[in-house]
Design a protein around this motif. Structure first.
Motif, mmCIF file in Angstrom:
data_model
loop_
_atom_site.group_PDB
_atom_site.id
_atom_site.type_symbol
_atom_site.label_atom_id
_atom_site.label_comp_id
_atom_site.label_asym_id
_atom_site.label_seq_id
_atom_site.Cartn_x
_atom_site.Cartn_y
_atom_site.Cartn_z
ATOM 1 N N ILE A 124 0.844 -1.183 0.000
ATOM 2 C CA ILE A 124 0.000 0.000 0.000
ATOM 3 C C ILE A 124 0.884 1.238 0.000
ATOM 4 O O ILE A 124 1.882 1.292 0.725
ATOM 5 N N ASN A 125 0.542 2.197 -0.841
ATOM 6 C CA ASN A 125 1.322 3.432 -0.973
ATOM 7 C C ASN A 125 2.800 3.148 -1.279
ATOM 8 O O ASN A 125 3.692 3.853 -0.826
ATOM 9 N N GLY A 126 3.045 2.088 -2.058
ATOM 10 C CA GLY A 126 4.416 1.755 -2.446
ATOM 11 C C GLY A 126 5.216 1.026 -1.381
ATOM 12 O O GLY A 126 6.405 0.773 -1.576
ATOM 13 N N ILE A 127 4.584 0.692 -0.250
ATOM 14 C CA ILE A 127 5.272 0.005 0.843
ATOM 15 C C ILE A 127 4.726 -1.411 0.945
ATOM 16 O O ILE A 127 3.512 -1.619 1.007
ATOM 17 N N LYS A 128 5.624 -2.396 0.964
ATOM 18 C CA LYS A 128 5.213 -3.800 1.072
ATOM 19 C C LYS A 128 5.666 -4.358 2.402
ATOM 20 O O LYS A 128 6.776 -4.080 2.863
ATOM 21 N N GLY A 129 4.783 -5.157 3.023
ATOM 22 C CA GLY A 129 5.157 -5.762 4.296
ATOM 23 C C GLY A 129 4.032 -6.585 4.874
ATOM 24 O O GLY A 129 2.955 -6.706 4.296
ATOM 25 N N ASP A 130 4.312 -7.177 6.048
ATOM 26 C CA ASP A 130 3.317 -7.962 6.768
ATOM 27 C C ASP A 130 2.647 -7.082 7.816
ATOM 28 O O ASP A 130 3.340 -6.403 8.599
ATOM 29 N N VAL A 131 1.321 -7.090 7.838
ATOM 30 C CA VAL A 131 0.564 -6.282 8.803
ATOM 31 C C VAL A 131 0.701 -6.917 10.178
ATOM 32 O O VAL A 131 0.388 -8.097 10.368
ATOM 33 N N ILE A 132 1.182 -6.140 11.158
ATOM 34 C CA ILE A 132 1.353 -6.667 12.520
ATOM 35 C C ILE A 132 0.420 -5.994 13.523
ATOM 36 O O ILE A 132 0.260 -6.498 14.634
ATOM 37 N N ASP A 133 -0.216 -4.887 13.123
ATOM 38 C CA ASP A 133 -1.188 -4.247 14.019
ATOM 39 C C ASP A 133 -2.002 -3.224 13.233
ATOM 40 O O ASP A 133 -1.514 -2.613 12.276
ATOM 41 N N ILE A 134 -3.270 -3.059 13.662
ATOM 42 C CA ILE A 134 -4.147 -2.033 13.094
ATOM 43 C C ILE A 134 -4.847 -1.341 14.249
ATOM 44 O O ILE A 134 -5.586 -1.992 15.006
ATOM 45 N N ASP A 135 -4.604 -0.040 14.439
ATOM 46 C CA ASP A 135 -5.330 0.698 15.476
ATOM 47 C C ASP A 135 -6.247 1.718 14.828
ATOM 48 O O ASP A 135 -6.488 1.666 13.618
ATOM 49 N N SER A 136 -6.769 2.636 15.600
ATOM 50 C CA SER A 136 -7.751 3.585 15.071
ATOM 51 C C SER A 136 -7.141 4.635 14.149
ATOM 52 O O SER A 136 -7.859 5.319 13.416
ATOM 53 N N ILE A 137 -5.829 4.769 14.146
ATOM 54 C CA ILE A 137 -5.164 5.790 13.319
ATOM 55 C C ILE A 137 -4.198 5.159 12.321
ATOM 56 O O ILE A 137 -4.171 5.537 11.146
ATOM 57 N N TYR A 138 -3.408 4.202 12.756
ATOM 58 C CA TYR A 138 -2.315 3.683 11.928
ATOM 59 C C TYR A 138 -2.436 2.180 11.681
ATOM 60 O O TYR A 138 -2.976 1.433 12.500
ATOM 61 N N THR A 139 -1.873 1.781 10.541
ATOM 62 C CA THR A 139 -1.586 0.367 10.261
ATOM 63 C C THR A 139 -0.079 0.183 10.413
ATOM 64 O O THR A 139 0.699 0.940 9.832
ATOM 65 N N THR A 140 0.313 -0.793 11.217
ATOM 66 C CA THR A 140 1.730 -1.044 11.465
ATOM 67 C C THR A 140 2.167 -2.265 10.670
ATOM 68 O O THR A 140 1.513 -3.307 10.723
ATOM 69 N N MET A 141 3.276 -2.118 9.936
ATOM 70 C CA MET A 141 3.763 -3.196 9.064
ATOM 71 C C MET A 141 5.233 -3.483 9.328
ATOM 72 O O MET A 141 6.002 -2.585 9.662
ATOM 73 N N MET A 142 5.596 -4.760 9.175
ATOM 74 C CA MET A 142 7.005 -5.144 9.140
ATOM 75 C C MET A 142 7.424 -5.115 7.672
ATOM 76 O O MET A 142 6.960 -5.906 6.865
ATOM 77 N N GLU A 143 8.300 -4.166 7.342
ATOM 78 C CA GLU A 143 8.632 -3.891 5.939
ATOM 79 C C GLU A 143 9.387 -5.042 5.280
ATOM 80 O O GLU A 143 10.184 -5.736 5.908
ATOM 81 N N ILE A 144 9.094 -5.214 3.991
ATOM 82 C CA ILE A 144 9.771 -6.205 3.150
ATOM 83 C C ILE A 144 10.426 -5.491 1.976
ATOM 84 O O ILE A 144 9.840 -4.574 1.402
ATOM 85 N N GLY A 145 11.620 -5.932 1.620
ATOM 86 C CA GLY A 145 12.268 -5.372 0.438
ATOM 87 C C GLY A 145 13.157 -4.186 0.748
ATOM 88 O O GLY A 145 13.939 -4.212 1.695
#
Length: 306
Positions: free
Chosen positions: A123-144
């Motif tokens: 999403i938005n040019g960033i690839k990764g595994d989703v590790i958390d979703i809160d009311s404001i942010y999605t947190t991802m462990m980046e890949i690549g």
């Protein structure tokens, strides 16, 4: 009793301050209740997915209670909701539009199930595994980024939930947790082509059989859910004749988290099998082959004597 009397006197003399104080007490009480419920659910629910969704549900309900409390407390009547929103939105719409979009995005993600923790997305040019979703942010462990293929870079990325409304979201695992991958194999023109195809096909069938069998049932679910035609999930080989070699293209299906290790395993087995043919099959590479040297006449003359 004297303390209570003093408190009542202070409230009667400072109604506005007292009202704000009581409002803050209610807000703090709701936030404390949300945290207590979250910790209780964390201890009581054994399943991680159910625990996560329950905690997020409690958090959203807490925000709804605070919004409801704010409207009724300061307007005195829920019917004034439209007027209040109209007055407030005129001043803060531009300033807080990203925040509102993020909150709306979190609700959209939660209810529409765009993605969930554990999914691999881009999403938005960033690839990764989703590790958390809160009311404001999605947190991802980046890949690549500076590492190759599908390896973790080690960076944790926080991305605004507002981006779900601003561009495409690529989900590698939703509904169909497999992807198609391929690689090219250059074979010398003097090689036994049928033997080469058999080597590649046998190794692909042996290595990928589990993925093929699992993917078939998943693909049927995709076909029944979406307007999409059936697809070939078995490994396929296509041949292309180039100026330098015969190119074999192996296309196959693989678990989205095991793309790199599977490609390595396939190529290693194919290389070993080709080497075992003792030259009947040989890999090609970009080289220059001198077929024939042109005829060259060299005439040597002696220097003129004076």
């Amino acid at each position: 009793m004297e303390l209570i009397d003093q408190l009542q006197t202070w409230i009667s003399q400072n109604p506005t301050t007292a009202s704000i104080f009581k409002y803050l007490v209610w807000v703090i009480a709701i936030l404390i209740a949300v945290q207590v419920l979250r910790r209780l659910l964390k201890k009581k629910l054994p399943d991680s997915v159910t625990r996560y969704k329950s905690q997020k549900g409690v958090e959203i309900i807490g925000y709804i209670f605070i919004i409801f409390l704010s409207i009724t407390y300061f307007t005195g009547n829920i019917t004034d909701f439209t007027i209040t929103i109209g007055l407030l939105s005129a001043g803060i719409a531009i300033t807080l539009q990203e925040l509102f979009l993020s909150i709306a995005g979190s609700l959209y993600i939660f209810f529409v199930k765009v993605y969930k923790p554990g999914d691999r997305i881009e999403i938005n040019g960033i690839k990764g595994d989703v590790i958390d979703i809160d009311s404001i942010y999605t947190t991802m462990m980046e890949i690549g980024e500076w590492v190759s293929t599908d390896n973790y870079s080690g960076r944790i990325v926080k991305l605004s939930n507002a981006f779900v409304f601003k561009g495409p979201i690529y989900n590698f695992s939703q509904d169909f947790p497999f992807i198609w991958d391929e690689f090219n194999l250059p074979i010398h023109y003097t090689s036994d082509l049928e033997l080469t195809k058999k080597i590649v096909a046998d190794i692909a069938q042996k290595t990928l059989s589990d993925y093929v069998n699992l993917s078939k049932s998943h693909w049927q679910n995709v076909v029944s859910k979406y307007y999409i035609e059936d697809a070939m999930v078995e490994p396929t080989i296509a041949i292309t004749l180039t100026d330098n070699w015969i190119q074999l293209n192996l296309r196959y299906i693989v678990d989205y988290k095991k793309r790199r290790v599977t490609k390595h395993d396939l190529q290693q087995q194919i290389q070993q099998a080709i080497h075992a043919t003792n030259g009947i099959v040989s890999l090609a590479s970009t080289t220059f082959e001198v077929i024939r040297m042109p005829t060259t006449n060299i005439k040597v003359t002696s220097p003129t004597q004076h």
